[in-house]
Design an enzyme around this catalytic site. Sequence first.
Site, short mmCIF file in Angstrom:
data_model
loop_
_atom_site.label_atom_id
_atom_site.label_comp_id
_atom_site.label_asym_id
_atom_site.label_seq_id
_atom_site.Cartn_x
_atom_site.Cartn_y
_atom_site.Cartn_z
N LYS A 64 0.83 -1.22 0.00
CA LYS A 64 0.00 0.00 0.00
C LYS A 64 0.86 1.26 0.00
CE LYS A 64 -2.11 -1.02 3.86
NZ LYS A 64 -1.34 -2.23 4.20
N ARG A 118 -9.85 0.82 8.58
CA ARG A 118 -9.34 -0.50 8.94
C ARG A 118 -10.34 -1.30 9.74
NH1 ARG A 118 -3.44 0.50 8.70
NH2 ARG A 118 -2.39 -1.38 9.30
N ARG A 167 11.86 -5.37 4.91
CA ARG A 167 11.58 -3.96 4.59
C ARG A 167 12.52 -3.03 5.34
NH1 ARG A 167 5.71 -1.69 5.37
NH2 ARG A 167 5.89 -2.87 7.30
N ARG A 218 11.41 -1.11 10.78
CA ARG A 218 10.34 -0.68 11.68
C ARG A 218 10.26 -1.61 12.89
NH1 ARG A 218 5.06 0.50 8.06
NH2 ARG A 218 4.07 -0.73 9.69
N ARG A 274 -0.19 -8.66 13.59
CA ARG A 274 -0.84 -7.68 12.69
C ARG A 274 -1.68 -8.39 11.64
NH1 ARG A 274 4.22 -4.58 10.77
NH2 ARG A 274 2.79 -3.48 9.41
P1 AP5 Z 1 4.85 -1.55 1.81
O1 AP5 Z 1 4.51 -0.75 0.60
O2 AP5 Z 1 5.59 -0.87 2.91
O3 AP5 Z 1 3.53 -2.30 2.34
P2 AP5 Z 1 2.28 -1.74 3.15
O4 AP5 Z 1 1.09 -2.42 2.62
O5 AP5 Z 1 2.28 -0.25 3.17
O6 AP5 Z 1 2.64 -2.34 4.58
P3 AP5 Z 1 2.52 -1.70 6.02
O7 AP5 Z 1 3.23 -2.66 6.93
O8 AP5 Z 1 3.00 -0.27 6.07
O9 AP5 Z 1 1.01 -1.76 6.24
P4 AP5 Z 1 0.25 -1.74 7.54
O10 AP5 Z 1 -1.09 -1.46 7.05
O11 AP5 Z 1 0.38 -2.93 8.41
O12 AP5 Z 1 1.01 -0.63 8.42
P5 AP5 Z 1 0.65 0.86 8.77
O13 AP5 Z 1 1.89 1.63 8.74
O14 AP5 Z 1 -0.52 1.33 7.98
O15 AP5 Z 1 5.69 -2.82 1.31
C1 AP5 Z 1 6.24 -3.75 2.25
C2 AP5 Z 1 7.62 -4.20 1.75
O16 AP5 Z 1 7.45 -4.96 0.55
C3 AP5 Z 1 8.57 -3.05 1.39
O17 AP5 Z 1 9.89 -3.43 1.71
C4 AP5 Z 1 8.43 -2.91 -0.14
O18 AP5 Z 1 9.63 -2.41 -0.74
C5 AP5 Z 1 8.14 -4.35 -0.55
N1 AP5 Z 1 7.23 -4.46 -1.70
C6 AP5 Z 1 6.13 -3.70 -1.96
N2 AP5 Z 1 5.52 -4.13 -3.09
C7 AP5 Z 1 6.25 -5.18 -3.54
C8 AP5 Z 1 6.11 -6.05 -4.67
N3 AP5 Z 1 5.11 -5.92 -5.56
N4 AP5 Z 1 7.02 -7.05 -4.82
C9 AP5 Z 1 8.04 -7.21 -3.92
N5 AP5 Z 1 8.23 -6.41 -2.83
C10 AP5 Z 1 7.34 -5.41 -2.65
O19 AP5 Z 1 0.13 0.71 10.28
C11 AP5 Z 1 1.00 0.44 11.34
C12 AP5 Z 1 0.23 0.45 12.66
O20 AP5 Z 1 -0.38 1.75 12.87
C13 AP5 Z 1 -0.93 -0.54 12.78
O21 AP5 Z 1 -0.48 -1.83 13.16
C14 AP5 Z 1 -1.79 0.14 13.86
O22 AP5 Z 1 -1.25 -0.05 15.14
C15 AP5 Z 1 -1.66 1.62 13.50
N6 AP5 Z 1 -2.71 2.06 12.55
C16 AP5 Z 1 -2.49 2.56 11.31
N7 AP5 Z 1 -3.66 2.85 10.71
C17 AP5 Z 1 -4.64 2.54 11.59
C18 AP5 Z 1 -6.06 2.58 11.55
N8 AP5 Z 1 -6.71 3.03 10.47
N9 AP5 Z 1 -6.75 2.15 12.63
C19 AP5 Z 1 -6.10 1.72 13.74
N10 AP5 Z 1 -4.76 1.63 13.84
C20 AP5 Z 1 -4.02 2.03 12.79
#
Ligand code: AP5
Length: 217
Positions: A13, A86, A125, A158, A169
């Site tokens: 994402k 979410r 990552r 991270r 997660r």
């Molecule tokens: P990346 O693009 O970083 O993936 P992502 O989907 O953004 O993963 P996240 O871990 O950031 O998502 P998340 O939703 O768990 O975390 P968030 O920060 O929102 O890609 C991942 C890796 O793969 C990278 O190394 C990239 O280079 C590689 N990659 C990408 N595409 C690829 C491909 N096609 N092929 C190969 N490699 C690839 O949330 C973190 C925390 O915040 C949550 O756990 C929660 O505690 C809190 N939080 C955030 N939003 C909310 C909400 N709405 N409600 C409640 N709590 C929340």
Amino acid sequence: MNLILLGCPGAGKGTQSKLLAQRYGLAHIATGDLFRAQIAQKTALGQKVESYLKSGTLVPDSIVVEMVAGKLGECSSGWLLDGFPRTLEQAQALDKMLKSEGKTIDMVLYLNMDEKAVLARMTTRRSCASCGELYNTISKPPTTEGKCDKCGGELKQRDDDQETTVKKRLMVYEDLTRPLIAYYRSEHAFNEVNGNQPMEKVTGELVAFVDQAKVAR
Ligand code: AP5
């Protein structure tokens, strides 16, 4: 245009949102990034949410919704939501917010990803501590190990990308976020892309859907 990018942790994402937001001139609202910035700055909000991020659980809906409402209020043109909503409660709160302002969601894009492949992606990552650029030691390594290609900043892992937290997660995603797929599939323009494909292929398919949405407006 107002877009939502849905997908499990590690689906890509963040990677894809940055590219799409830049291409279409949209504000990129990434709730995880916003929380991490608050934690780094040691603000009151950061202190309130830190334990949730560390443990891989969700920040309470009321806190997230208030923060996103503030961000949307600052957006005069379109936006792309990454990591929000979410939960069903967050999705309903967003619908209510938009309705009161006469706005709509133009498209929900779902990055469908084999969750077994996610663990390997997330533990490899790295992100730049200065500019936030994303890397992966396997699929997108930096030119110089540990250094950002864009700004020379230090690349970090991270805290919540440790294997046990990633597993937590993914469980939280299954329980609370996966139901949103059915919610959005039935009520909004919804398109699915296979997130297991190479990054450029994923981008190409997302762009094709967004271009279609632009034409349809
Ligand atoms: P990346 O693009 O970083 O993936 P992502 O989907 O953004 O993963 P996240 O871990 O950031 O998502 P998340 O939703 O768990 O975390 P968030 O920060 O929102 O890609 C991942 C890796 O793969 C990278 O190394 C990239 O280079 C590689 N990659 C990408 N595409 C690829 C491909 N096609 N092929 C190969 N490699 C690839 O949330 C973190 C925390 O915040 C949550 O756990 C929660 O505690 C809190 N939080 C955030 N939003 C909310 C909400 N709405 N409600 C409640 N709590 C929340």
